[in-house]
Design a protein around this motif. Structure first.
Motif, PDB file in Angstrom:
ATOM      1  N   HIS A 197       0.823  -1.210   0.000  1.00  0.00           N
ATOM      2  CA  HIS A 197       0.000   0.000   0.000  1.00  0.00           C
ATOM      3  C   HIS A 197       0.856   1.259   0.000  1.00  0.00           C
ATOM      4  CE1 HIS A 197      -2.118   3.319   1.968  1.00  0.00           C
ATOM      5  NE2 HIS A 197      -3.105   2.957   1.175  1.00  0.00           N
ATOM      6  N   ASP A 198       1.841   1.295   0.889  1.00  0.00           N
ATOM      7  CA  ASP A 198       2.691   2.486   0.980  1.00  0.00           C
ATOM      8  C   ASP A 198       3.421   2.755  -0.328  1.00  0.00           C
ATOM      9  OD1 ASP A 198       1.810   2.751   3.573  1.00  0.00           O
ATOM     10  OD2 ASP A 198       3.703   2.131   4.496  1.00  0.00           O
ATOM     11  N   GLU A 199       3.878   1.699  -0.968  1.00  0.00           N
ATOM     12  CA  GLU A 199       4.580   1.864  -2.248  1.00  0.00           C
ATOM     13  C   GLU A 199       3.634   2.411  -3.319  1.00  0.00           C
ATOM     14  OE1 GLU A 199       7.718   1.701  -5.073  1.00  0.00           O
ATOM     15  OE2 GLU A 199       7.765   1.573  -2.888  1.00  0.00           O
ATOM     16  N   LEU A 200       2.396   1.954  -3.315  1.00  0.00           N
ATOM     17  CA  LEU A 200       1.441   2.405  -4.335  1.00  0.00           C
ATOM     18  C   LEU A 200       1.082   3.879  -4.178  1.00  0.00           C
ATOM     19  CD1 LEU A 200      -0.428   1.568  -6.735  1.00  0.00           C
ATOM     20  CD2 LEU A 200      -2.217   1.230  -5.005  1.00  0.00           C
ATOM     21  N   GLU A 260      -8.085   2.114   8.243  1.00  0.00           N
ATOM     22  CA  GLU A 260      -8.165   3.258   9.157  1.00  0.00           C
ATOM     23  C   GLU A 260      -6.802   3.520   9.796  1.00  0.00           C
ATOM     24  OE1 GLU A 260     -11.429   1.966  11.600  1.00  0.00           O
ATOM     25  OE2 GLU A 260     -12.917   2.932  10.278  1.00  0.00           O
ATOM     26  N   SER A 261      -6.055   2.448  10.096  1.00  0.00           N
ATOM     27  CA  SER A 261      -4.724   2.639  10.687  1.00  0.00           C
ATOM     28  C   SER A 261      -3.764   3.281   9.685  1.00  0.00           C
ATOM     29  CB  SER A 261      -4.156   1.300  11.189  1.00  0.00           C
ATOM     30  OG  SER A 261      -3.690   0.493  10.122  1.00  0.00           O
ATOM     31  N   TRP A 262      -4.095   3.215   8.388  1.00  0.00           N
ATOM     32  CA  TRP A 262      -3.288   3.844   7.348  1.00  0.00           C
ATOM     33  C   TRP A 262      -3.793   5.240   7.005  1.00  0.00           C
ATOM     34  CZ3 TRP A 262      -3.503  -0.903   3.570  1.00  0.00           C
ATOM     35  CH2 TRP A 262      -2.703  -1.925   4.080  1.00  0.00           C
ATOM     36  N   GLY A 263      -4.763   5.751   7.770  1.00  0.00           N
ATOM     37  CA  GLY A 263      -5.224   7.123   7.579  1.00  0.00           C
ATOM     38  C   GLY A 263      -6.514   7.292   6.802  1.00  0.00           C
ATOM     39  N   TYR A 264      -7.175   6.208   6.430  1.00  0.00           N
ATOM     40  CA  TYR A 264      -8.453   6.299   5.724  1.00  0.00           C
ATOM     41  C   TYR A 264      -9.578   6.511   6.730  1.00  0.00           C
ATOM     42  CZ  TYR A 264      -6.253   4.534   1.467  1.00  0.00           C
ATOM     43  OH  TYR A 264      -5.463   4.378   0.367  1.00  0.00           O
ATOM     44  N   ALA A 265     -10.634   7.184   6.282  1.00  0.00           N
ATOM     45  CA  ALA A 265     -11.827   7.370   7.100  1.00  0.00           C
ATOM     46  C   ALA A 265     -13.038   6.912   6.314  1.00  0.00           C
ATOM     47  CB  ALA A 265     -11.987   8.841   7.482  1.00  0.00           C
ATOM     48  N   TYR A 282     -20.242  -2.121   0.586  1.00  0.00           N
ATOM     49  CA  TYR A 282     -18.887  -1.685   0.890  1.00  0.00           C
ATOM     50  C   TYR A 282     -18.883  -0.394   1.692  1.00  0.00           C
ATOM     51  CZ  TYR A 282     -17.089  -4.898  -2.682  1.00  0.00           C
ATOM     52  OH  TYR A 282     -16.764  -6.005  -3.403  1.00  0.00           O
ATOM     53  N   ALA A 283     -17.889  -0.275   2.566  1.00  0.00           N
ATOM     54  CA  ALA A 283     -17.590   0.994   3.221  1.00  0.00           C
ATOM     55  C   ALA A 283     -16.781   1.831   2.248  1.00  0.00           C
ATOM     56  CB  ALA A 283     -16.794   0.755   4.508  1.00  0.00           C
ATOM     57  N   VAL A 284     -17.188   3.077   2.044  1.00  0.00           N
ATOM     58  CA  VAL A 284     -16.447   4.019   1.213  1.00  0.00           C
ATOM     59  C   VAL A 284     -15.429   4.676   2.117  1.00  0.00           C
ATOM     60  CG1 VAL A 284     -16.588   6.105  -0.210  1.00  0.00           C
ATOM     61  CG2 VAL A 284     -18.464   4.408  -0.261  1.00  0.00           C
ATOM     62  N   MET A 285     -14.141   4.579   1.757  1.00  0.00           N
ATOM     63  CA  MET A 285     -13.083   5.107   2.592  1.00  0.00           C
ATOM     64  C   MET A 285     -12.222   6.089   1.797  1.00  0.00           C
ATOM     65  SD  MET A 285     -12.168   1.823   4.932  1.00  0.00           S
ATOM     66  CE  MET A 285     -11.645   2.881   6.285  1.00  0.00           C
ATOM     67  N   VAL A 286     -11.865   7.199   2.448  1.00  0.00           N
ATOM     68  CA  VAL A 286     -11.126   8.285   1.804  1.00  0.00           C
ATOM     69  C   VAL A 286      -9.942   8.654   2.679  1.00  0.00           C
ATOM     70  CG1 VAL A 286     -11.288  10.682   1.003  1.00  0.00           C
ATOM     71  CG2 VAL A 286     -13.258   9.151   0.769  1.00  0.00           C
ATOM     72  N   ARG A 287      -8.846   8.996   2.011  1.00  0.00           N
ATOM     73  CA  ARG A 287      -7.622   9.434   2.722  1.00  0.00           C
ATOM     74  C   ARG A 287      -6.965  10.558   1.925  1.00  0.00           C
ATOM     75  NH1 ARG A 287      -1.971   5.993   3.286  1.00  0.00           N
ATOM     76  NH2 ARG A 287      -0.709   7.866   3.279  1.00  0.00           N
ATOM     77  N   GLU A 288      -6.531  11.580   2.630  1.00  0.00           N
ATOM     78  CA  GLU A 288      -5.750  12.636   1.977  1.00  0.00           C
ATOM     79  C   GLU A 288      -4.351  12.098   1.707  1.00  0.00           C
ATOM     80  OE1 GLU A 288      -5.709  16.429   3.910  1.00  0.00           O
ATOM     81  OE2 GLU A 288      -7.887  16.454   4.116  1.00  0.00           O
ATOM     82  N   LEU A 289      -3.826  12.472   0.545  1.00  0.00           N
ATOM     83  CA  LEU A 289      -2.445  12.102   0.209  1.00  0.00           C
ATOM     84  C   LEU A 289      -1.572  13.344   0.357  1.00  0.00           C
ATOM     85  CD1 LEU A 289      -3.111   9.951  -2.978  1.00  0.00           C
ATOM     86  CD2 LEU A 289      -2.568   9.144  -0.682  1.00  0.00           C
ATOM     87  N   SER A 290      -0.329  13.142   0.739  1.00  0.00           N
ATOM     88  CA  SER A 290       0.565  14.295   0.903  1.00  0.00           C
ATOM     89  C   SER A 290       1.117  14.702  -0.427  1.00  0.00           C
ATOM     90  CB  SER A 290       1.734  13.972   1.811  1.00  0.00           C
ATOM     91  OG  SER A 290       1.480  12.972   2.719  1.00  0.00           O
TER      92      SER A 290
END
Length: 177
Positions: free
Chosen positions: A122-125, A150-155, A169-177
């Protein structure tokens, strides 16, 4: 046979131009192994279609983890085209036109699970993505998988059934830097 797990796991990125029949078959074979106990489900039987659909998208990226020459898992996704940001229905107010990378599939073969390879894949992607957000769907019947994301920053921002016969499905979103 138990794999010889070492720090020799290496990751390799692939783009749409790298995808051929042999590559697609590798992804399908891993999926079949990971989901062996539920392959009688018609939705899981459509995985080859999903591989073709995603790998044909502009910006498709896949990261494969290898133990030596043995593929042990993969993750893939692609940027969503403007106007195709299906996650917007779940956020009020929705952010103004942020670019979005959709993470579609992440799987690690059973013999290599629970060793941190999902995190590494995941981190590499997503680590150097130019998009503002990453989005994904998680089967609501798998709360531990949702907790991992969630532990990777998704909500979680909502629930969605993208196909009439798909799981909820749960829709999950995370901000990318």
């Amino acid at each position: 046979m138990e794999p010889n797990v070492t720090d020799a796991i290496h990751l390799r990125q692939y783009r749409a131009d790298d995808v051929n029949d042999v590559f697609r078959e590798m992804l399908i074979t891993i999926h079949t192994e990971v989901y062996a106990d539920v392959m009688d489900d018609e939705f899981n039987q459509r995985f080859p279609w999903f591989v073709g659909h995603w790998s044909d998208m502009d910006g498709f990226t896949c990261v494969v983890a290898y133990d030596g020459r043995e593929p042990v898992g993969f993750i893939y996704g692609a940027p969503l085209a403007a106007g195709r940001e299906w996650w917007r229905d779940h956020i009020t107010p929705a952010p103004e036109s942020p670019s979005t990378f959709a993470v579609s599939e992440l799987m690690v073969r059973p013999a290599w699970q629970k060793r941190g390879y999902s995190t590494r894949l995941h981190d590499e992607l997503v680590s150097d993505r130019p998009e503002a957000l990453a989005v994904l769907l998680v089967d609501t019947e798998h709360p531990r998988v949702q907790a991992l994301y969630e532990s990777w920053g998704y909500a979680k921002v909502g629930d969605r059934r993208p196909f009439a016969d798909s799981p909820l499905y749960a829709v999950m979103v995370r901000e990318l830097s």
